[in-house]
Scaffold this motif. Structure first.
Motif, PDB file in Angstrom:
ATOM      1  N   VAL A 291       0.823  -1.217   0.000  1.00  0.00           N
ATOM      2  CA  VAL A 291       0.000   0.000   0.000  1.00  0.00           C
ATOM      3  C   VAL A 291       0.859   1.269   0.000  1.00  0.00           C
ATOM      4  O   VAL A 291       0.330   2.378   0.081  1.00  0.00           O
ATOM      5  CB  VAL A 291      -0.960   0.035   1.221  1.00  0.00           C
ATOM      6  CG1 VAL A 291      -1.896  -1.151   1.189  1.00  0.00           C
ATOM      7  CG2 VAL A 291      -0.189   0.113   2.530  1.00  0.00           C
ATOM      8  N   SER A 292       2.155   1.100  -0.122  1.00  0.00           N
ATOM      9  CA  SER A 292       3.044   2.257  -0.104  1.00  0.00           C
ATOM     10  C   SER A 292       2.657   3.252  -1.204  1.00  0.00           C
ATOM     11  O   SER A 292       2.475   2.886  -2.368  1.00  0.00           O
ATOM     12  CB  SER A 292       4.490   1.792  -0.331  1.00  0.00           C
ATOM     13  OG  SER A 292       5.363   2.897  -0.349  1.00  0.00           O
ATOM     14  N   GLY A 293       2.475   4.500  -0.807  1.00  0.00           N
ATOM     15  CA  GLY A 293       2.091   5.554  -1.745  1.00  0.00           C
ATOM     16  C   GLY A 293       0.588   5.722  -1.860  1.00  0.00           C
ATOM     17  O   GLY A 293       0.099   6.808  -2.156  1.00  0.00           O
ATOM     18  N   ARG A 294      -0.169   4.629  -1.611  1.00  0.00           N
ATOM     19  CA  ARG A 294      -1.623   4.694  -1.695  1.00  0.00           C
ATOM     20  C   ARG A 294      -2.262   4.979  -0.349  1.00  0.00           C
ATOM     21  O   ARG A 294      -3.413   5.439  -0.276  1.00  0.00           O
ATOM     22  CB  ARG A 294      -2.173   3.377  -2.268  1.00  0.00           C
ATOM     23  CG  ARG A 294      -3.686   3.359  -2.428  1.00  0.00           C
ATOM     24  CD  ARG A 294      -4.155   2.156  -3.214  1.00  0.00           C
ATOM     25  NE  ARG A 294      -3.948   0.886  -2.558  1.00  0.00           N
ATOM     26  CZ  ARG A 294      -4.756   0.377  -1.613  1.00  0.00           C
ATOM     27  NH1 ARG A 294      -5.812   1.054  -1.217  1.00  0.00           N
ATOM     28  NH2 ARG A 294      -4.507  -0.801  -1.077  1.00  0.00           N
ATOM     29  N   GLY A 295      -1.523   4.687   0.718  1.00  0.00           N
ATOM     30  CA  GLY A 295      -2.090   4.881   2.046  1.00  0.00           C
ATOM     31  C   GLY A 295      -1.075   5.423   3.030  1.00  0.00           C
ATOM     32  O   GLY A 295       0.133   5.283   2.838  1.00  0.00           O
ATOM     33  N   MET A 296      -1.603   6.054   4.085  1.00  0.00           N
ATOM     34  CA  MET A 296      -0.763   6.584   5.172  1.00  0.00           C
ATOM     35  C   MET A 296      -1.334   6.081   6.492  1.00  0.00           C
ATOM     36  O   MET A 296      -2.564   6.038   6.678  1.00  0.00           O
ATOM     37  CB  MET A 296      -0.770   8.103   5.165  1.00  0.00           C
ATOM     38  CG  MET A 296      -0.111   8.730   3.953  1.00  0.00           C
ATOM     39  SD  MET A 296       1.698   8.772   4.088  1.00  0.00           S
ATOM     40  CE  MET A 296       1.931  10.198   5.147  1.00  0.00           C
ATOM     41  N   ILE A 297      -0.460   5.723   7.437  1.00  0.00           N
ATOM     42  CA  ILE A 297      -0.867   5.280   8.766  1.00  0.00           C
ATOM     43  C   ILE A 297      -0.186   6.173   9.796  1.00  0.00           C
ATOM     44  O   ILE A 297       1.002   6.474   9.687  1.00  0.00           O
ATOM     45  CB  ILE A 297      -0.496   3.805   9.003  1.00  0.00           C
ATOM     46  CG1 ILE A 297      -1.197   2.915   7.977  1.00  0.00           C
ATOM     47  CG2 ILE A 297      -0.870   3.372  10.418  1.00  0.00           C
ATOM     48  CD1 ILE A 297      -0.768   1.462   8.024  1.00  0.00           C
TER      49      ILE A 297
END
Length: 429
Positions: A291-297
């Motif tokens: 999910v790198s680039g598509r999501g942030m946690i």
């Protein structure tokens, strides 16, 4: 008043005092014998106990304030207390003979439930709420209310007793301000306007801080990183997941949420509060890479800023009323996942009564062992983020415009505040 485990509020109060110089904060001396939150006692019962024990201390402070103001020729016309501070009504009514008003930070539907509890108790003191499939006919609600969406405290004896005492004290107030508006809850607000035997109800919301102070634990550098990432995303393309400061998940449920976010393929910003945040096996294997680039946690998140951002198109929320008010203000539709307190009732209100949210869960409890599976979560996210014929999104956008208009001069909430002020100072409209 100092509550157990809330030392971070000192920092918040100091920052608020510097930004709001017309508000004066007074620290109540700490209790010599502090109540403790026992393993079997509800939080509501604990807070009620703390407030009662603080009454003598608050009475002394209020008397000093009144004496000081009298010397300056200032006449005090009323006393406003928070919902949990209802026991302070004795200070206002018996000691200083002032009208007593309550500011309820939640909605008119919750107030309708409190009135129902007081009315039912007056007819039969032996009645006790059971967490069952019972459907309740609560005046102020269009639909029957399932007992299993009532606040958790009502299902334990000391919590039920605390709620009943608060519900009865409501009836003794001169008026109640609720953080809602006629536009958001027309049926419930109208119900109270017609209720002559109950204190006046003023729907003065939405009330929230558009320029909320950052939480003391928030990493400001991380905040800047989040906002920069949002700036680079298309409009209404990001689903925001945030479950409040107490919305912590165990590892199996974190994995289900992560799996759902992979399945639905939407961009996401996930505010994850968990004691196990540093464990390598918290997420499914390879999840962070995929999910790198598509999501942030992140941990703490600047919720108001995020909901206000044009890139955010949906909100998976614990349904705290402040969060709901913020999402409605900014026109962001919600997926309901309640955790504790009155959030299950809020979720029911939003989905069944007002049709302003997408249902994931209505009766989930944070302490339960229930596992919400990834497919359920994915379906709800797809429903809230869909651009095609999304009835909920359209209704939320319409309510957003109406709720903002309500706070302008001539709007329903603006007029309610005017009426409250006139009632307090004794001017007939």
């Amino acid at each position: 008043m100092k509550l157990q485990g809330q030392s971070h509020l000192d920092t918040y109060v100091k920052s608020m005092a510097s930004s709001q110089p017309f508000v004066r904060f007074i620290d109540v001396p700490e209790l010599e014998e502090k109540p403790t939150l026992g393993g079997t006692q509800s939080v509501e019962a604990y807070v009620y106990d703390v407030i009662e024990k603080n009454i003598p201390l608050v009475r002394n402070i209020v008397m000093d304030i009144l004496s000081s103001l009298a010397l300056d020729g200032v006449k005090v016309k009323g006393f406003v207390a928070d919902f949990f501070c209802l026991p302070m009504i004795d200070v206002a009514k018996e000691v200083i003979s002032l009208p007593f008003y309550v500011f309820l930070t939640t909605n008119s539907g919750f107030l309708a439930m409190m009135k129902y509890l007081a009315d039912r108790h007056s007819k039969d003191t032996s009645v006790f709420v059971r967490n069952s499939e019972e459907m309740l006919s609560i005046p102020g609600f269009v639909n029957p209310v399932p007992a299993n969406v009532l606040p958790s405290a009502l299902f334990v004896e000391d919590g039920y007793d605390a709620y009943i005492k608060l519900a009865i004290l409501f009836t003794k107030a001169n008026g109640i301000l609720v953080n809602s508006s006629f536009d958001i809850e027309p049926y419930s607000v109208n119900h109270f306007l017609d209720e002559r035997s109950y204190p006046s109800v003023y729907a003065v919301g939405p009330v929230f801080d558009l320029k909320a102070q950052p939480h003391p634990e928030q990493d400001l550098a991380r905040r800047d990183e989040l906002m920069k990432w949002l700036d680079d995303q298309p409009d209404a393309s990001v689903v925001f997941l945030c479950f409040g400061s107490m919305g912590r998940f165990r590892r199996p449920l974190v994995k289900e949420i992560a799996h759902a976010l992979e399945l639905c393929q939407y961009r996401f910003l996930w505010s994850l509060r968990t004691e196990e945040m540093t464990n390598d096996d918290l997420f499914p294997e390879g999840f962070l890479d995929r999910v790198s680039g598509r999501g942030m946690i992140c941990g703490w998140s600047p919720q108001v800023e995020i909901l206000a951002h044009k890139a955010v198109g949906g909100f998976v929320s614990h349904c705290g009323w402040n969060s709901i008010v913020e999402s409605l203000w900014f026109g962001v539709p919600i997926v309901t996942w309640p955790m504790y307190a009155e959030q299950q009732l809020n979720a029911f209100l939003m989905v069944k009564e007002l049709e302003l949210a997408v249902e994931l869960k209505l009766d989930y409890r944070v302490y339960s062992d229930e596992i919400v599976n990834a497919n359920e979560i994915e379906t709800a996210i797809r429903c809230v983020m869909s651009k095609d014929n999304n009835v909920v999104r359209k209704r939320v956008m319409d309510i957003s415009k109406m709720a903002r208009k309500a706070t302008y001069n001539g709007g329903s909430s603006y007029s309610a505040i005017e009426k409250f002020i006139h009632d307090v100072i004794g001017i007939k409209l």
